[in-house]
Design a protein around this motif. Structure first.
Motif, PDB file in Angstrom:
ATOM      1  N   ASN A   7      -6.025   6.532   4.077  1.00  0.00           N
ATOM      2  CA  ASN A   7      -7.438   6.333   3.750  1.00  0.00           C
ATOM      3  C   ASN A   7      -7.630   4.932   3.181  1.00  0.00           C
ATOM      4  OD1 ASN A   7      -8.518   9.190   4.122  1.00  0.00           O
ATOM      5  ND2 ASN A   7      -6.836   9.533   2.676  1.00  0.00           N
ATOM      6  N   PRO A   8      -7.553   3.917   4.016  1.00  0.00           N
ATOM      7  CA  PRO A   8      -7.723   2.554   3.520  1.00  0.00           C
ATOM      8  C   PRO A   8      -9.105   2.377   2.910  1.00  0.00           C
ATOM      9  CG  PRO A   8      -7.809   2.612   5.913  1.00  0.00           C
ATOM     10  CD  PRO A   8      -7.345   3.954   5.472  1.00  0.00           C
ATOM     11  N   GLU A   9      -9.146   1.762   1.717  1.00  0.00           N
ATOM     12  CA  GLU A   9     -10.418   1.590   1.018  1.00  0.00           C
ATOM     13  C   GLU A   9     -11.306   0.631   1.800  1.00  0.00           C
ATOM     14  OE1 GLU A   9     -12.145   0.192  -3.331  1.00  0.00           O
ATOM     15  OE2 GLU A   9      -9.999   0.311  -2.960  1.00  0.00           O
ATOM     16  N   THR A  10     -12.477   1.071   2.140  1.00  0.00           N
ATOM     17  CA  THR A  10     -13.385   0.260   2.933  1.00  0.00           C
ATOM     18  C   THR A  10     -14.808   0.477   2.429  1.00  0.00           C
ATOM     19  OG1 THR A  10     -11.981   0.531   4.876  1.00  0.00           O
ATOM     20  CG2 THR A  10     -14.204  -0.254   5.253  1.00  0.00           C
ATOM     21  N   ASN A  11     -15.514  -0.610   2.165  1.00  0.00           N
ATOM     22  CA  ASN A  11     -16.916  -0.513   1.776  1.00  0.00           C
ATOM     23  C   ASN A  11     -17.750  -0.214   3.011  1.00  0.00           C
ATOM     24  OD1 ASN A  11     -16.501  -1.104  -0.936  1.00  0.00           O
ATOM     25  ND2 ASN A  11     -16.495  -3.308  -0.542  1.00  0.00           N
ATOM     26  N   LEU A  12     -18.407   0.927   3.010  1.00  0.00           N
ATOM     27  CA  LEU A  12     -19.222   1.329   4.153  1.00  0.00           C
ATOM     28  C   LEU A  12     -20.691   1.279   3.783  1.00  0.00           C
ATOM     29  CD1 LEU A  12     -17.228   4.418   5.489  1.00  0.00           C
ATOM     30  CD2 LEU A  12     -17.071   2.027   6.219  1.00  0.00           C
ATOM     31  N   ALA A  13     -21.496   0.630   4.607  1.00  0.00           N
ATOM     32  CA  ALA A  13     -22.932   0.530   4.355  1.00  0.00           C
ATOM     33  C   ALA A  13     -23.600   1.886   4.557  1.00  0.00           C
ATOM     34  CB  ALA A  13     -23.559  -0.505   5.294  1.00  0.00           C
ATOM     35  N   THR A  14     -24.602   2.155   3.739  1.00  0.00           N
ATOM     36  CA  THR A  14     -25.453   3.320   3.949  1.00  0.00           C
ATOM     37  C   THR A  14     -26.491   2.950   4.991  1.00  0.00           C
ATOM     38  OG1 THR A  14     -25.157   4.327   1.780  1.00  0.00           O
ATOM     39  CG2 THR A  14     -27.233   4.754   2.885  1.00  0.00           C
ATOM     40  N   PRO A  32      -2.168  -5.034  15.059  1.00  0.00           N
ATOM     41  CA  PRO A  32      -1.806  -4.341  13.807  1.00  0.00           C
ATOM     42  C   PRO A  32      -1.547  -5.307  12.655  1.00  0.00           C
ATOM     43  CG  PRO A  32      -0.659  -3.340  15.656  1.00  0.00           C
ATOM     44  CD  PRO A  32      -1.300  -4.594  16.174  1.00  0.00           C
ATOM     45  N   GLN A  33      -0.935  -6.460  12.937  1.00  0.00           N
ATOM     46  CA  GLN A  33      -0.696  -7.443  11.881  1.00  0.00           C
ATOM     47  C   GLN A  33      -2.018  -8.001  11.357  1.00  0.00           C
ATOM     48  OE1 GLN A  33       2.873  -9.367  14.291  1.00  0.00           O
ATOM     49  NE2 GLN A  33       2.580 -10.455  12.363  1.00  0.00           N
ATOM     50  N   GLN A  34      -2.933  -8.289  12.264  1.00  0.00           N
ATOM     51  CA  GLN A  34      -4.236  -8.811  11.836  1.00  0.00           C
ATOM     52  C   GLN A  34      -4.981  -7.766  11.008  1.00  0.00           C
ATOM     53  OE1 GLN A  34      -6.516 -10.864  14.936  1.00  0.00           O
ATOM     54  NE2 GLN A  34      -4.626 -11.059  16.130  1.00  0.00           N
ATOM     55  N   LEU A  35      -4.864  -6.497  11.408  1.00  0.00           N
ATOM     56  CA  LEU A  35      -5.489  -5.421  10.643  1.00  0.00           C
ATOM     57  C   LEU A  35      -4.825  -5.304   9.265  1.00  0.00           C
ATOM     58  CD1 LEU A  35      -7.337  -2.976  10.259  1.00  0.00           C
ATOM     59  CD2 LEU A  35      -5.644  -1.600  11.501  1.00  0.00           C
ATOM     60  N   LEU A  64      -6.700  -5.479   5.745  1.00  0.00           N
ATOM     61  CA  LEU A  64      -6.748  -4.302   4.884  1.00  0.00           C
ATOM     62  C   LEU A  64      -6.057  -4.487   3.544  1.00  0.00           C
ATOM     63  CD1 LEU A  64      -6.080  -1.371   7.391  1.00  0.00           C
ATOM     64  CD2 LEU A  64      -8.182  -1.794   6.125  1.00  0.00           C
ATOM     65  N   PHE A  65      -4.831  -5.078   3.558  1.00  0.00           N
ATOM     66  CA  PHE A  65      -3.995  -4.929   2.382  1.00  0.00           C
ATOM     67  C   PHE A  65      -3.418  -6.209   1.789  1.00  0.00           C
ATOM     68  CE2 PHE A  65      -3.439  -0.896   4.772  1.00  0.00           C
ATOM     69  CZ  PHE A  65      -4.111  -0.076   3.879  1.00  0.00           C
ATOM     70  N   THR A  66      -3.487  -7.314   2.466  1.00  0.00           N
ATOM     71  CA  THR A  66      -2.872  -8.513   1.904  1.00  0.00           C
ATOM     72  C   THR A  66      -3.914  -9.380   1.238  1.00  0.00           C
ATOM     73  OG1 THR A  66      -3.062  -9.643   4.035  1.00  0.00           O
ATOM     74  CG2 THR A  66      -0.991  -8.537   3.551  1.00  0.00           C
ATOM     75  N   ASP A  67      -3.466 -10.122   0.251  1.00  0.00           N
ATOM     76  CA  ASP A  67      -4.369 -10.983  -0.495  1.00  0.00           C
ATOM     77  C   ASP A  67      -4.680 -12.234   0.318  1.00  0.00           C
ATOM     78  OD1 ASP A  67      -4.219  -9.183  -2.596  1.00  0.00           O
ATOM     79  OD2 ASP A  67      -2.405 -10.175  -3.390  1.00  0.00           O
ATOM     80  N   PRO A 123       0.816  -1.211   0.000  1.00  0.00           N
ATOM     81  CA  PRO A 123       0.000   0.000   0.000  1.00  0.00           C
ATOM     82  C   PRO A 123       0.852   1.266   0.000  1.00  0.00           C
ATOM     83  CG  PRO A 123       0.054  -0.965   2.179  1.00  0.00           C
ATOM     84  CD  PRO A 123       0.712  -1.957   1.262  1.00  0.00           C
ATOM     85  N   LYS A 124       0.333   2.298  -0.665  1.00  0.00           N
ATOM     86  CA  LYS A 124       0.999   3.592  -0.641  1.00  0.00           C
ATOM     87  C   LYS A 124       0.675   4.312   0.665  1.00  0.00           C
ATOM     88  CE  LYS A 124       0.553   4.025  -5.668  1.00  0.00           C
ATOM     89  NZ  LYS A 124      -0.047   4.816  -6.780  1.00  0.00           N
TER      90      LYS A 124
END
Length: 772
Positions: A59-66, A136-139, A143-146, A52-53
């Motif tokens: 601003n980690p990309e996260t789908n947020l419900a309306t 933090p590793q679990q996060l 967030l970022f690992t496949d 990740p940059k």
């Protein structure tokens, strides 16, 4: 004698050999350290996959419900691709954070992303004494690992990536922010993404209201939410929960006594799924989706792109009151379940059940139409199946789950039979609105959204019957300044063909077959006398009535300009009827119904604020007189059963009517409506600050009761209003008015018939004049 030089040489060799081992060890150690550093650098440079940059970490990309909120602050539902609703750290209970740290990362507040002690322990004991993944590793993994690699080298490289991202997370965020991000990201399954959704789905409460043992359940699920799931494996989850409580005691967050008492408690789950077919106000939420689609098309983001209700985390604040919505849904369920029993009973000897008044060919035509619009037909057609194959599949016995008022039933039947089965159910539509503000407070579009998708508040338009008559009376009052005490003859009345522009005369019949004597307008509306409604529209003409409807927000394009509309031949929606009737209560001022008060983005920025739309339609006197006329319906007409008065044998109705007697004492204005062959039953009920409309009928007009006793609006629809309003009045927090309708100052029209001596009283009546 020993040679001293040999001993010296021997010692020298030993020192040299030992020095080699030392040098070799430190060389290998250095190479190892250097290799690790190189691996770290290579992983950081993206050699083992995309990293990740800096901006992505911010601003980690996260789908947020309306999220959809009621006017009283409750969550009605959500739109989502992932059901994630973010929560702030201050809204997390302390014991939830403590349980998380004690179970997942005991040295969380001491390390900077990597737990060296835990890593060494995991390496020495090969993970048999616990893993080394920090929060933090679990996060980082979330967030970022496949997906986890299936080979050893891939898993090692992924672990390096997690370490690097964990360190970056620690540099960029506080400990509290990392915990919040982790709990907002984790998928607890059953559409529960994030701890706030999980709290609502598994315990039906906000996260801040969780008890210690409930927090322990959610933390227990972090190990593997599919395996340790309280719905699927409650016994296994209790064991894991108790281990979490033990860890909390070990780390000083609980005393030994507290731990023991909490471990002894049974696990209480209140499973409340939040799927699109479940929860409260399901039909309303689907209609709201359409509202949001229209709004999004007209209101792009600042960068020109469109908002996405499934991932942008919008907050929609609606007019719906969750308590009133709940009471409305309960009222519909209570009455319709009972009414359906009577409907099924009366169909037991009906050869064309559930249809009446049509032949077998017409029944087959209805079934064929239903087959062609079914999901089965569309799916098989998309697969390239022939028409013959598709039709044949509808006669094949199939296992299925079907709706019943006793719960979902597992059964085996043909899809053709399932069409007949579902058409046998009576359905309902109901809407409740505050007339002064236009706020829609309750919206029930049907009996069960999962199995009956067609919506009966806004989407369906059904013949309104006698509930149309107040519009005719209001037009006549406004034009002719009539009093409720003015009288007209009940006798036969004919409008000749020449005045109709047709070949036939029109002579309406009265449902009670009475045609003698004089009736006041109040009596005539209360008894729903057709001949007097015809006389009134003959005086005003149908065009002014249609124009009034247009001003009241009704789509009049398909309403014909003919006198027969006075008897309710027009098709209208519950939505239109409620908003139109509300104008009478609101002193003649039409207020456009509102369902959304405000829309915010995920940061709380207001994107939309409702602005009321109003217009004057009637003067205050005409509106008040119309309401006064409709009060007569509940004082001496078909609505008197709301007072606990019921003409005829009450036992005769006990199978179909729920909640009687209602025994309302307060002023109520209303109107029942019943269409030809009892295909549609209506009741419109009004108190000073709440107008509610109810429709009941079959999906097809051929599905109806055989007679007026059970098929009238007073039996089909009125009980829903009665049950609903009893519940509303029982809730003191709602403060719905039980007082009188506001009377205009200096009212010039007499409404007390005991004191009325106008020119149209007694034996004098308004002459019949055709004007259209």
């Amino acid at each position: 004698m020993a040679n001293p030089s040999k001993k010296t040489n021997s010692k020298s060799v030993e020192k040299t050999g030992f020095r080699k081992y030392i040098v070799g060890f430190w060389t290998l150690f250095g190479i190892g350290i250097l290799s690790i550093i190189i691996l770290f650098l290579m992983a950081g440079w993206g050699a083992f996959g995309k990293m990740p940059k800096f901006e992505e970490l911010e601003n980690p990309e996260t789908n947020l419900a309306t999220e959809i909120f009621s006017s009283d602050g409750e969550t009605l539902g959500k739109y989502y691709s992932e059901n994630r609703t973010p929560i702030k750290y201050e809204d997390l209970p302390n014991h939830l954070v403590q349980a998380l740290v004690a179970t997942e990362d005991e040295r969380y507040y001491e390390h900077a992303g990597i737990d060296a002690i835990g890593t060494m322990r995991a390496a020495v004991y090969l993970g048999s004494r616990g893993g080394a993944s920090t929060i933090p590793q679990q996060l980082a993994k979330l967030l970022f690992t496949d997906n986890v690699s299936q080979n050893f080298f891939g898993r090692v490289m992924q672990k390096f990536k997690e370490w690097i991202i964990a360190i970056r997370l620690e540099r960029q965020y506080t400990k509290e922010e990392i915990i919040t991000m982790y709990l907002n990201k984790y998928d607890f399954v059953y559409q529960a993404v994030g701890v706030r959704s999980a709290s609502k789905i598994y315990f039906n409460k906000e996260a801040k209201d969780l008890k210690v043992q409930e927090s322990a359940v959610l933390v227990a699920m972090l190990k593997n939410s599919a395996l340790y799931n309280p719905v699927r494996r409650p016994d296994l989850v209790v064991q894991r929960r108790n281990q979490v409580l033990k860890q909390m005691q070990k780390n000083g967050f609980l005393t030994s006594e507290e731990k023991d008492s909490l471990q002894a408690l049974p696990m209480k789950i209140e499973f409340t799924p939040q799927g699109h077919d479940e929860g409260i106000a399901t039909y309303f939420r689907v209609y709201l989706q359409g509202f949001m689609r229209d709004w999004i098309q007209k209101n792009p983001k600042p960068d020109g792109s469109e908002y996405n209700i499934y991932r942008d985390g919008l907050k929609i604040y609606t007019s719906i009151d969750s308590r009133m919505q709940k009471y409305a849904e309960e009222a519909v369920t209570m009455h319709m379940a009972n009414l359906q029993k009577e409907f099924n009973y009366q169909n037991r000897n009906n050869k064309t059940a559930p249809f009446r008044d049509i032949n077998e060919d017409e029944v087959e035509s209805i079934i064929n139409r239903s087959m062609k619009v079914s999901d089965r037909w569309k799916k098989m057609e998309a697969q390239g199946k022939s028409r013959e194959e598709i039709v044949k599949s509808f006669d094949k016995m199939t296992e299925m789950n079907v709706f019943s008022w006793q719960g979902i039933k597992d059964t085996v039947m043909t899809p053709r039979d399932s069409i007949l089965y579902y058409k046998s159910f009576l359905n309902a539509g109901m809407m409740s609105m505050t007339p002064q503000t236009g706020e829609v407070k309750a919206w029930v579009g049907g009996i069960n959204f999962k199995h009956f998708k067609y919506e009966h508040v806004k989407q369906a338009r059904r013949q309104v019957g006698s509930t149309f008559k107040p519009f005719v009376y209001a037009t006549a009052i406004d034009q002719l300044k009539l009093s409720p005490c003015d009288t007209l003859p009940r006798n036969h009345f004919t409008i000749e063909a020449g005045n109709l522009g047709s070949q036939n005369d029109w002579s309406p019949a009265n449902s009670d077959n009475k045609y003698d004597g004089m009736l006041t307008l109040k009596q005539a509306l209360a008894q729903s006398v057709n001949t007097i409604s015809a006389r009134l529209i003959a005086k005003t003409g149908p065009r002014p009535v249609i124009e009034l409807l247009d001003k009241l927000g009704v789509d009049t394009r398909d309403i014909p300009n003919v006198p027969s509309i006075a008897l309710g031949t027009a098709d209208m929606s519950v939505f239109e009827m409620v908003s139109a009737y509300s104008t009478f209560v609101n002193e003649g001022v039409y207020v456009k119904p509102v369902i959304v008060n405000r829309i915010e983005d995920k940061n709380g920025t207001v994107l939309y604020q409702h602005v009321p739309e109003t217009r004057d339609v009637l003067n205050k006197e005409s509106a008040y007189i119309t309401v006064n006329l409709m009060e007569g319906v509940t004082q001496g007409g078909s609505g008197t059963r709301l007072r606990g008065t019921w003409a005829g044998n009450q036992d005769h109705y006990k199978r179909a009517v729920t909640g009687y007697p209602y025994d309302f004492k307060n002023p109520i204005a209303g109107k029942t409506g019943t269409t030809q062959n009892q295909s549609d039953g209506w009741f419109m009920g009004m108190v000073p600050d709440l107008v509610t409309g109810v429709w009941v009928g079959g999906e097809d007009r051929a599905v109806h009761f055989p007679g007026i006793t059970y098929g009238q609006g007073a039996t089909m629809a009125l009980p829903i209003w009665g049950i609903y309003m009893k519940k509303v009045y029982a809730d003191d927090e709602l403060e719905v008015s039980s007082g009188a309708f506001p009377r205009p100052e200096n009212l010039s029209i007499e409404i007390d018939c005991s004191r009325y001596n106008g020119k149209n009283s007694d034996h004098q009546y308004i002459p019949d004049e055709l004007d259209f």
